[in-house]
Design a protein around this motif. Sequence first.
Motif, mmCIF file in Angstrom:
data_model
loop_
_atom_site.group_PDB
_atom_site.id
_atom_site.type_symbol
_atom_site.label_atom_id
_atom_site.label_comp_id
_atom_site.label_asym_id
_atom_site.label_seq_id
_atom_site.Cartn_x
_atom_site.Cartn_y
_atom_site.Cartn_z
ATOM 1 N N TRP A 232 32.513 -99.764 42.693
ATOM 2 C CA TRP A 232 31.576 -100.201 41.663
ATOM 3 C C TRP A 232 31.223 -98.960 40.853
ATOM 4 C CZ3 TRP A 232 25.850 -101.563 43.153
ATOM 5 C CH2 TRP A 232 25.217 -102.164 42.062
ATOM 6 N N GLY A 307 21.653 -103.638 39.860
ATOM 7 C CA GLY A 307 22.762 -104.566 40.085
ATOM 8 C C GLY A 307 22.382 -106.017 40.111
ATOM 9 N N GLU A 308 21.153 -106.301 40.485
ATOM 10 C CA GLU A 308 20.690 -107.688 40.541
ATOM 11 C C GLU A 308 19.183 -107.653 40.326
ATOM 12 O OE1 GLU A 308 21.290 -109.168 44.569
ATOM 13 O OE2 GLU A 308 21.841 -107.104 44.999
ATOM 14 N N PRO A 309 18.602 -108.832 40.121
ATOM 15 C CA PRO A 309 17.149 -108.850 39.949
ATOM 16 C C PRO A 309 16.441 -108.294 41.183
ATOM 17 C CG PRO A 309 18.109 -110.943 39.310
ATOM 18 C CD PRO A 309 19.207 -110.162 39.960
ATOM 19 N N ASP A 328 13.174 -100.366 39.222
ATOM 20 C CA ASP A 328 14.328 -101.169 38.828
ATOM 21 C C ASP A 328 15.037 -100.430 37.694
ATOM 22 O OD1 ASP A 328 16.119 -103.197 38.741
ATOM 23 O OD2 ASP A 328 14.732 -104.739 38.031
ATOM 24 N N THR A 329 16.363 -100.516 37.674
ATOM 25 C CA THR A 329 17.120 -99.929 36.575
ATOM 26 C C THR A 329 18.139 -100.955 36.120
ATOM 27 O OG1 THR A 329 18.923 -99.017 37.927
ATOM 28 C CG2 THR A 329 16.958 -97.635 37.668
ATOM 29 N N TRP A 330 18.397 -100.974 34.831
ATOM 30 C CA TRP A 330 19.372 -101.925 34.293
ATOM 31 C C TRP A 330 20.499 -101.189 33.583
ATOM 32 C CZ3 TRP A 330 21.866 -102.759 29.839
ATOM 33 C CH2 TRP A 330 22.642 -103.936 29.754
ATOM 34 N N TRP A 331 21.704 -101.557 33.915
ATOM 35 C CA TRP A 331 22.884 -101.145 33.145
ATOM 36 C C TRP A 331 24.053 -101.958 33.626
ATOM 37 C CZ3 TRP A 331 26.848 -97.446 35.099
ATOM 38 C CH2 TRP A 331 26.653 -97.083 36.434
ATOM 39 N N GLN A 332 25.215 -101.750 33.039
ATOM 40 C CA GLN A 332 26.408 -102.480 33.479
ATOM 41 C C GLN A 332 27.631 -101.611 33.256
ATOM 42 O OE1 GLN A 332 26.814 -105.058 29.384
ATOM 43 N NE2 GLN A 332 26.284 -106.213 31.172
ATOM 44 N N THR A 333 28.752 -102.065 33.783
ATOM 45 C CA THR A 333 29.989 -101.279 33.708
ATOM 46 C C THR A 333 30.228 -100.774 32.279
ATOM 47 O OG1 THR A 333 30.890 -102.637 35.479
ATOM 48 C CG2 THR A 333 32.461 -101.361 34.203
ATOM 49 N N LEU A 353 12.107 -104.904 33.954
ATOM 50 C CA LEU A 353 13.153 -103.872 33.962
ATOM 51 C C LEU A 353 12.597 -102.559 33.430
ATOM 52 C CD1 LEU A 353 16.220 -105.789 32.452
ATOM 53 C CD2 LEU A 353 15.825 -105.207 34.852
ATOM 54 N N ASP A 418 23.716 -110.732 29.192
ATOM 55 C CA ASP A 418 22.514 -110.995 29.994
ATOM 56 C C ASP A 418 21.433 -111.628 29.116
ATOM 57 O OD1 ASP A 418 23.665 -109.862 32.190
ATOM 58 O OD2 ASP A 418 22.302 -108.157 32.330
ATOM 59 N N PHE A 430 14.436 -109.261 32.871
ATOM 60 C CA PHE A 430 15.724 -109.929 33.076
ATOM 61 C C PHE A 430 15.485 -111.407 33.354
ATOM 62 C CE2 PHE A 430 19.185 -111.332 35.858
ATOM 63 C CZ PHE A 430 20.296 -110.931 35.137
ATOM 64 N N ARG A 433 22.084 -114.622 33.491
ATOM 65 C CA ARG A 433 23.284 -114.389 32.704
ATOM 66 C C ARG A 433 23.390 -115.454 31.615
ATOM 67 N NH1 ARG A 433 26.390 -110.015 32.172
ATOM 68 N NH2 ARG A 433 28.044 -111.413 31.468
ATOM 69 N N ARG A 444 29.768 -108.183 40.587
ATOM 70 C CA ARG A 444 29.913 -109.067 39.436
ATOM 71 C C ARG A 444 31.235 -109.796 39.600
ATOM 72 N NH1 ARG A 444 29.553 -106.220 33.615
ATOM 73 N NH2 ARG A 444 30.859 -107.612 32.426
HETATM 74 P P1 AMP Z 1 28.324 -104.482 36.738
HETATM 75 O O1 AMP Z 1 28.962 -104.309 35.414
HETATM 76 O O2 AMP Z 1 29.249 -104.942 37.798
HETATM 77 O O3 AMP Z 1 27.549 -103.263 37.132
HETATM 78 O O4 AMP Z 1 27.273 -105.671 36.583
HETATM 79 C C1 AMP Z 1 26.317 -105.621 35.560
HETATM 80 C C2 AMP Z 1 25.467 -106.848 35.604
HETATM 81 O O5 AMP Z 1 24.635 -106.821 36.775
HETATM 82 C C3 AMP Z 1 24.505 -106.946 34.437
HETATM 83 O O6 AMP Z 1 25.100 -107.483 33.286
HETATM 84 C C4 AMP Z 1 23.421 -107.846 35.018
HETATM 85 O O7 AMP Z 1 23.786 -109.198 34.938
HETATM 86 C C5 AMP Z 1 23.370 -107.390 36.474
HETATM 87 N N1 AMP Z 1 22.319 -106.379 36.620
HETATM 88 C C6 AMP Z 1 22.436 -105.033 36.584
HETATM 89 N N2 AMP Z 1 21.237 -104.440 36.777
HETATM 90 C C7 AMP Z 1 20.336 -105.437 36.919
HETATM 91 C C8 AMP Z 1 18.920 -105.484 37.133
HETATM 92 N N3 AMP Z 1 18.208 -104.367 37.270
HETATM 93 N N4 AMP Z 1 18.337 -106.696 37.211
HETATM 94 C C9 AMP Z 1 19.061 -107.830 37.092
HETATM 95 N N5 AMP Z 1 20.384 -107.854 36.904
HETATM 96 C C10 AMP Z 1 21.021 -106.674 36.809
#
Ligand code: AMP
Length: 554
Positions: A232, A307-309, A328-333, A353, A418, A430, A433, A444
């Motif tokens: 990941w 990664g999740e809520p 909590d932190t938010w980001w994605q690939t 978030l 998201d 958040f 999806r 994911r």
């Molecule tokens: P990935 O690209 O595999 O890291 O997945 C990213 C996805 O994980 C995001 O688009 C969200 O849907 C979810 N995600 C990541 N961080 C959070 C968070 N702090 N709270 C809720 N969902 C999250």
Amino acid sequence: MTVGQLAIANGDDASISALALDRWLAAGAGERVALTFVGPDLRTDPWTWHRLAAEAERFASMFAAAGIGKGDGIFTLLGRVPALYLTALAAWRRRAVFSSLFASFGPQPIATRLHRGHACALVTTADLYRRKIAAIRDSLPALRDVFLIDGEAAGCQSLASALAAVEGAPPAVAAAADAETPAFVHFTSGTTGAPKGAVHVHGAATAMAESARLVLGYAPAAKVWCTADPGWITGVAYGLIAPLVTGASAIIDEGDFEIGRWYQLIARHRVESWYTSPTALRMLMRGGVELPRQYDLSSLRIVASVGEPLNPEVVRWGEAAFGLSIRDTWWQTETGSILIANGWNETVVPGALGYPLPGIDAAIVERLPSGAVAEIVAPTDIGELAIRRPWPGMFRGFLDDPERTAQAFAGDWYLTGDLARRDAAGRFRFVGRADDIISSAGHRIGPFEVESALMEHPSVAEAGVVGVPDPLIGERVKAFVVLKPGYEGTPELERGLLALARRRLGPTLAPREITFMPALPKTRSGKILRRVLKCRELGLPEGDLSTLETAEPG
Ligand code: AMP
């Protein structure tokens, strides 16, 4: 000390390997511990910058001797062992493109990713090779070199012998890397089609390091532990690149999750910054507040999650268990680094978030029929979370897929997929999806990949795969299957299908349950309506998933 510096042919070196290794050697920090591997038996193996750089250089010479260089795909299929991290550093030294695959994947997702990522070299174990690669090797003609870190298998080389063969060779010369040189590809799932390879460049390392300093408190010699596997992106960004670039001292646990083990690791290694997932925290929460109090966790300064809520009750448990509010932190690939985080500039507000990091322009938008988007300014209105491009860690596109890259943007807005909203104080929250992506234990999962595996069974006419809420892992993968005429949906067939999916996909992606149906709900154009399946499963009015919101209103 010649490691690194001599290896550069010309020009300034903006590579991750220069930022992560050479800079610390030049600063005289070579004898400081950079990474500490903890074996399954809890034995520790400390790696100084000096040792890490010298060994990565040997790996780089080995790849050079095999003719692997700029732009070539180097993959790992390994647990969290030193060879994985050394391969990554050596790939960056060679200006090759690194990809790490989850060792728990089955042969099918592995084959797809090796093929799409143009893998020409793979580092793995003899056991994983025999179980997962040998049978698909013929379908991967571009995969020239397979290096085994142990044992033997036909068509593979021993890593130890390949390293011994380059012993004493002069450092492999690599072309200078600028910040835009591709460094690694992480595969990520969409709702349709094969997984997409998000391309990241060497320059992303700076964004990873900056965000780690700000949100996770990474600093020279700070003890940090990011529990994510490098399959990941979190495990690569905050488990390898950010610690080395910031000069932190990172723990890497080769063992599996186990409540007592994790507390023991924090206590024994005096971990200060701990970055983990809601699923892991929920499992720890099952142990209550008494168990963590039996360990000396007083070194902890920051606990963060991704990664999740993150359920508000987990934040409250964290306060009782560690005396700290979990961030909590938010980001994605695709975003490459943390973009939104809770608590970096204010106290943690459970269920939110938080705010975008400096330089990040985030908004809630709605897609217009014209294809453009409009910003939603009213607080509490739900829309799609969008980020204005460019930002430093941003992916540079999906590998070989300009069309899907273009679809991810509307004008200057990158559309995250998201759903989110802002509260009255402007914090992001958040909601879920906007598409059918499944989020299970932080993974994911693209339903299409799972459906394709089920379709391989002779009995299956059609399959629709969704995530259904699960108190521990967020969502569990569930399949709805329509059988071909002449087949009956017996418990035996269900078991057979589940076993096939597990063999093909591995335990992470495979469905846990199956419901047989006479037909699947579809759009007029014939697309499976997974949302309707999900609503039916949950007994909700069709099309209404808003009640699934996990965050507390605010
Ligand atoms: P990935 O690209 O595999 O890291 O997945 C990213 C996805 O994980 C995001 O688009 C969200 O849907 C979810 N995600 C990541 N961080 C959070 C968070 N702090 N709270 C809720 N969902 C999250």
